[in-house]
Design an enzyme around this catalytic site. Sequence first.
Site, short mmCIF file in Angstrom:
data_model
loop_
_atom_site.label_atom_id
_atom_site.label_comp_id
_atom_site.label_asym_id
_atom_site.label_seq_id
_atom_site.Cartn_x
_atom_site.Cartn_y
_atom_site.Cartn_z
N ARG A 51 0.81 -1.22 0.00
CA ARG A 51 0.00 0.00 0.00
C ARG A 51 0.85 1.28 0.00
O ARG A 51 0.42 2.31 -0.49
CB ARG A 51 -0.93 0.01 1.22
CG ARG A 51 -2.03 -1.04 1.14
CD ARG A 51 -2.73 -1.18 2.46
NE ARG A 51 -1.75 -1.48 3.52
CZ ARG A 51 -2.07 -1.62 4.80
NH1 ARG A 51 -3.32 -1.51 5.19
NH2 ARG A 51 -1.13 -1.88 5.69
N HIS A 178 10.04 -22.91 4.92
CA HIS A 178 11.42 -22.63 4.51
C HIS A 178 12.40 -23.67 5.07
O HIS A 178 13.51 -23.80 4.57
CB HIS A 178 11.83 -21.20 4.85
CG HIS A 178 12.05 -20.95 6.31
ND1 HIS A 178 11.03 -20.59 7.14
CD2 HIS A 178 13.16 -21.02 7.07
CE1 HIS A 178 11.51 -20.45 8.37
NE2 HIS A 178 12.80 -20.71 8.35
N HIS A 240 7.15 -26.91 10.75
CA HIS A 240 8.57 -27.21 10.57
C HIS A 240 8.95 -28.58 11.16
O HIS A 240 9.58 -29.40 10.49
CB HIS A 240 9.43 -26.13 11.23
CG HIS A 240 9.18 -24.75 10.72
ND1 HIS A 240 8.98 -24.47 9.39
CD2 HIS A 240 9.07 -23.56 11.35
CE1 HIS A 240 8.78 -23.18 9.24
NE2 HIS A 240 8.82 -22.61 10.42
N LYS A 331 11.23 -20.93 22.42
CA LYS A 331 11.83 -19.60 22.31
C LYS A 331 12.67 -19.32 23.54
O LYS A 331 12.41 -19.88 24.61
CB LYS A 331 10.72 -18.53 22.26
CG LYS A 331 9.76 -18.69 21.12
CD LYS A 331 10.31 -18.02 19.91
CE LYS A 331 9.32 -18.07 18.77
NZ LYS A 331 9.98 -17.85 17.49
P1 NAP Z 1 5.26 -7.26 7.64
O1 NAP Z 1 6.65 -6.82 7.90
O2 NAP Z 1 4.16 -6.74 8.52
O3 NAP Z 1 4.94 -6.85 6.13
C1 NAP Z 1 3.64 -6.94 5.60
C2 NAP Z 1 3.66 -6.42 4.18
O4 NAP Z 1 2.35 -6.50 3.67
C3 NAP Z 1 4.09 -4.96 4.07
O5 NAP Z 1 4.83 -4.80 2.89
C4 NAP Z 1 2.78 -4.23 3.97
O6 NAP Z 1 2.99 -3.00 3.33
C5 NAP Z 1 1.98 -5.22 3.13
N1 NAP Z 1 0.53 -5.07 3.26
C6 NAP Z 1 -0.19 -5.02 4.41
N2 NAP Z 1 -1.49 -4.87 4.12
C7 NAP Z 1 -1.59 -4.83 2.77
C8 NAP Z 1 -2.65 -4.69 1.87
N3 NAP Z 1 -3.92 -4.53 2.29
N4 NAP Z 1 -2.38 -4.69 0.55
C9 NAP Z 1 -1.12 -4.83 0.09
N5 NAP Z 1 -0.07 -4.97 0.90
C10 NAP Z 1 -0.29 -4.96 2.22
O7 NAP Z 1 5.12 -8.83 7.64
P2 NAP Z 1 6.27 -9.91 7.31
O8 NAP Z 1 6.98 -10.22 8.56
O9 NAP Z 1 7.04 -9.46 6.13
O10 NAP Z 1 5.40 -11.21 6.98
C11 NAP Z 1 4.76 -11.39 5.74
C12 NAP Z 1 4.18 -12.81 5.69
O11 NAP Z 1 5.26 -13.74 5.81
C13 NAP Z 1 3.25 -13.14 6.86
O12 NAP Z 1 2.25 -14.02 6.40
C14 NAP Z 1 4.16 -13.86 7.86
O13 NAP Z 1 3.43 -14.74 8.69
C15 NAP Z 1 5.06 -14.61 6.91
N6 NAP Z 1 6.36 -14.95 7.49
C16 NAP Z 1 7.22 -13.96 7.89
C17 NAP Z 1 8.46 -14.30 8.41
C18 NAP Z 1 9.45 -13.25 8.82
O14 NAP Z 1 10.57 -13.62 9.21
N7 NAP Z 1 9.13 -11.98 8.76
C19 NAP Z 1 8.83 -15.65 8.53
C20 NAP Z 1 7.94 -16.64 8.10
C21 NAP Z 1 6.71 -16.27 7.57
P3 NAP Z 1 1.95 -1.77 3.43
O15 NAP Z 1 1.61 -1.59 4.88
O16 NAP Z 1 2.67 -0.61 2.82
O17 NAP Z 1 0.76 -2.17 2.64
#
Ligand code: NAP
Length: 484
Positions: A51, A178, A240, A331
């Site tokens: 967004r 992963h 996992h 954890k």
């Molecule tokens: P995050 O840092 O909160 O990022 C979320 C992303 O989604 C941001 O780019 C946000 O940008 C975008 N977003 C949110 N609402 C949106 C919408 N309505 N339309 C389009 N884009 C939108 O989350 P994350 O940690 O990267 O995690 C992302 C996914 O990966 C999740 O499902 C999480 O469970 C999974 N995951 C993450 C990790 C990790 O290490 N981070 C590990 C395993 C799995 P805007 O706010 O600008 O829209």
Amino acid sequence: MVSRVIPVDPFDLVIFGGTGDLAQRKILPALFRRFCAGQWPDDAQIIGAARAEYTPDAFREVVAESLRSHAPAQSRNADALNTFLQRVDYVPLDALSDTAWDRLAAKLADDRVRAFYFSVGPQLFGQLAERIKHHDLATPKTRIVVEKPFGHDLESARALNATLAAHFSEGQIYRIDHYLGKETVQNLMAVRFGNMLFEPLWNSQYVDHIQITVAESVGIDGREEYYDRAGAMRDMMQNHLMQLLCLIAMEPPAKFDPDAVRDEKLKVIRALDPVEPHHIVRGQFDAGPSGAGYRDTVGNPRSTTESYVALRAHVSNWRWAGTPFYLRTGKRLIERSSVINVMFKDAPHSIFGADAGRHANVLSIRLQPNEGITLKVTIKEPGPGGMRLVDVPLDMSFAEALGSENQDPPDAYERLVMDVIRGNQTLFMRGDEVEAAWAWTDPIIAGWQARGDVPKPYDSGSTGPGDAELLMKRDGRRWQGINP
Ligand code: NAP
């Protein structure tokens, strides 16, 4: 030994959530490293979508900053970094709205592999699938990549599978775990099925038990709300550790192809017995030098969510009847370490007498840190005198064995994202596997809720709650050290 790089077909990869933590810390650095390794064809691009109202140039600056932090060695090559950034684009887009999809469509080529990576919160997965289809962005060469968590329980996982299946075939859906992309996990299959040495011993006749440990030293770090709803059982065990268990326990597939491998993994999950309540230990970390206790961290003074779980599982089939699988994850533990220990039985009779002690072989498969495999064998202690026995490791650290260019094995995401482009689903979970894993997990969680189970406190920086040691001790066994 230099690993071979096989370039992939031209592709457009759209990362929904391109500005988020996962994209910036893992996915984009992984793509950059593959780019530097020469795996990208000329015709390939990445389009970030979220967004935030970035211009493509502003997004490129954000990406450049992340690459400097998370792929420092490669980003020192200014030419490579700039050429890569030219292949990066951005479209501001809200997954919950129907605007801006035409701008995204205009950037995509008709004839290339088209991958949509859902790196957004799980509540958006279904909406994205629907909008991609509704706005006519799906081609026969389209794949979608779905992050974890895949559902919260069996019912929600089924609903999500049904939504995705309404728009995409199973062959187009890549559910990421992963752990499956880790080099050692794939090596586990190579060791098991590429050598005659282990397979004849790989059963309850020779294996006493198996231990799978995924220990994290970190806490919950910015994921408090999600984690307090999920807990270690949903966050780690259901996916996992279950996947690792499957790879250890499965029968040899007829060939190394996606459905043959996944059919065998599914059989393992379906052969798991329900877990008896006295075979499970739940824990919650207390405050320690590394930070506040669990309940203060999540801001929920009555939380009964577990940050640690250990359990004894049984795979009821011909191969494994009578061999327990002990699984634990938590954890704020003493070390960050993921390791599988295959504990072989003692020799049936010691010709060296009781003084020689008990010695059993252990095959340790280390996923992190220092990926590699160690086999502990018993030898004579050097020197004159009596016949004293000692266990020594035959160590195969991949970095040492395979040369300096393997010092830093590829990150799991490098492998997995390239597999998506290649169209290889072997290391991705199939819908029925995920559902079967939830079908095993749900009754365990329901049992805790029905009994009002409260997790046992454990010290931050420890090996977990004392009851987890008892779980083993009752069976006359003990955990191997978290970091062998
Ligand atoms: P995050 O840092 O909160 O990022 C979320 C992303 O989604 C941001 O780019 C946000 O940008 C975008 N977003 C949110 N609402 C949106 C919408 N309505 N339309 C389009 N884009 C939108 O989350 P994350 O940690 O990267 O995690 C992302 C996914 O990966 C999740 O499902 C999480 O469970 C999974 N995951 C993450 C990790 C990790 O290490 N981070 C590990 C395993 C799995 P805007 O706010 O600008 O829209």
